[in-house]
Design a protein around this motif. Structure first.
Motif, mmCIF file in Angstrom:
data_model
loop_
_atom_site.group_PDB
_atom_site.id
_atom_site.type_symbol
_atom_site.label_atom_id
_atom_site.label_comp_id
_atom_site.label_asym_id
_atom_site.label_seq_id
_atom_site.Cartn_x
_atom_site.Cartn_y
_atom_site.Cartn_z
ATOM 1 N N VAL A 66 9.053 21.283 -18.857
ATOM 2 C CA VAL A 66 8.747 22.362 -17.905
ATOM 3 C C VAL A 66 7.701 21.880 -16.898
ATOM 4 N N ILE A 67 6.679 21.227 -17.393
ATOM 5 C CA ILE A 67 5.634 20.705 -16.505
ATOM 6 C C ILE A 67 6.224 19.670 -15.554
ATOM 7 N N THR A 68 7.087 18.815 -16.067
ATOM 8 C CA THR A 68 7.727 17.788 -15.236
ATOM 9 C C THR A 68 8.506 18.423 -14.092
ATOM 10 N N GLU A 69 9.251 19.462 -14.387
ATOM 11 C CA GLU A 69 10.024 20.140 -13.345
ATOM 12 C C GLU A 69 9.108 20.658 -12.232
ATOM 13 N N LYS A 70 7.968 21.212 -12.612
ATOM 14 C CA LYS A 70 7.031 21.738 -11.619
ATOM 15 C C LYS A 70 6.402 20.607 -10.811
ATOM 16 N N LEU A 71 6.080 19.500 -11.461
ATOM 17 C CA LEU A 71 5.496 18.363 -10.751
ATOM 18 C C LEU A 71 6.493 17.769 -9.764
ATOM 19 N N LEU A 72 7.721 17.622 -10.200
ATOM 20 C CA LEU A 72 8.744 17.057 -9.309
ATOM 21 C C LEU A 72 9.127 18.022 -8.193
ATOM 22 N N ALA A 73 9.038 19.318 -8.460
ATOM 23 C CA ALA A 73 9.289 20.305 -7.401
ATOM 24 C C ALA A 73 8.230 20.173 -6.308
ATOM 25 N N PHE A 74 6.986 19.923 -6.706
ATOM 26 C CA PHE A 74 5.927 19.689 -5.728
ATOM 27 C C PHE A 74 6.254 18.447 -4.900
ATOM 28 N N ASN A 75 6.662 17.378 -5.558
ATOM 29 C CA ASN A 75 7.021 16.154 -4.848
ATOM 30 C C ASN A 75 8.159 16.417 -3.865
ATOM 31 N N ASP A 76 9.141 17.195 -4.278
ATOM 32 C CA ASP A 76 10.270 17.516 -3.398
ATOM 33 C C ASP A 76 9.806 18.295 -2.164
ATOM 34 N N LEU A 77 8.877 19.232 -2.376
ATOM 35 C CA LEU A 77 8.322 19.971 -1.232
ATOM 36 C C LEU A 77 7.658 19.017 -0.245
ATOM 37 N N CYS A 78 6.928 18.070 -0.780
ATOM 38 C CA CYS A 78 6.243 17.103 0.091
ATOM 39 C C CYS A 78 7.250 16.239 0.843
ATOM 40 N N ASP A 79 8.318 15.846 0.157
ATOM 41 C CA ASP A 79 9.369 15.061 0.811
ATOM 42 C C ASP A 79 10.012 15.823 1.951
ATOM 43 N N GLU A 80 10.072 17.154 1.810
ATOM 44 C CA GLU A 80 10.672 18.009 2.839
ATOM 45 C C GLU A 80 9.670 18.399 3.918
ATOM 46 N N GLY A 81 8.425 17.922 3.795
ATOM 47 C CA GLY A 81 7.387 18.277 4.768
ATOM 48 C C GLY A 81 6.850 19.682 4.574
ATOM 49 N N LYS A 82 7.020 20.253 3.393
ATOM 50 C CA LYS A 82 6.587 21.626 3.115
ATOM 51 C C LYS A 82 5.455 21.675 2.091
ATOM 52 N N CYS A 83 4.748 20.593 1.965
ATOM 53 C CA CYS A 83 3.672 20.500 0.985
ATOM 54 C C CYS A 83 2.480 21.345 1.444
ATOM 55 N N VAL A 84 1.962 22.171 0.546
ATOM 56 C CA VAL A 84 0.817 23.015 0.880
ATOM 57 C C VAL A 84 -0.272 22.858 -0.173
#
Length: 152
Positions: free
Chosen positions: A97-115
């Motif tokens: 579960v933690i991994t999914e959340k960490l990778l979701a953050f990485n995906d947001l950053c890849d999309e330029g949507k990191c906050v």
């Protein structure tokens, strides 16, 4: 977090070269985390500190899932460590579960949507993950130690 990482290296540093390397990757991740959290401009799209953090994050998570956890499970089986296997069955789902959340953050950053708000959540998730991983390592290490002492 950094102190916890150093303590883990002191306790299990020589147990296995794979774990040694992984704990060094953990230290790099923590260093990148603190560098990013100290730089309010770092959340600009594709900033170097953000890229370094995301790179360390993905490397660390990948090593855990594709190398370390498998190794720890194999060691528990080899040493017939039922307690370790039961612990792994309990802990791995939470780590997933933690991994999914960490990778979701990485995906947001890849999309330029990191906050920054999402980044702040990561500190607690990383801390929890490190504690769960340390628990797995400790149970397996102690099982090895006890069995080796019994054989001597």
């Amino acid at each position: 977090m950094l102190e916890s990482c150093q303590n883990a290296q002191e306790r299990w540093g020589g147990v296995h070269k794979l774990i040694d390397r992984w704990l060094l990757e953990r230290n790099e991740l923590i260093t990148a985390y603190y560098a990013l959290s100290a730089d309010p401009e770092a959340f600009a799209e594709k900033s170097t500190p953000l890229q370094e953090f995301c790179g360390s994050l993905v490397d660390y998570v990948s090593a855990g899932h594709f190398e370390i956890y498998e190794q720890l499970t194999n060691e528990a089986k080899a040493f017939k460590n039922q307690r370790g296997l039961e612990l792994a069955d309990t802990i791995y789902p939470r780590i997933d579960v933690i991994t999914e959340k960490l990778l979701a953050f990485n995906d947001l950053c890849d999309e330029g949507k990191c906050v920054a708000e999402k980044f702040k959540e990561l500190g607690g998730l990383l801390h929890e993950r490190f504690e769960l991983e340390d628990c797995l390592i400790e149970v397996l290490h102690n099982a090895h130690k006890e069995q080796i002492e019994a054989e001597v």
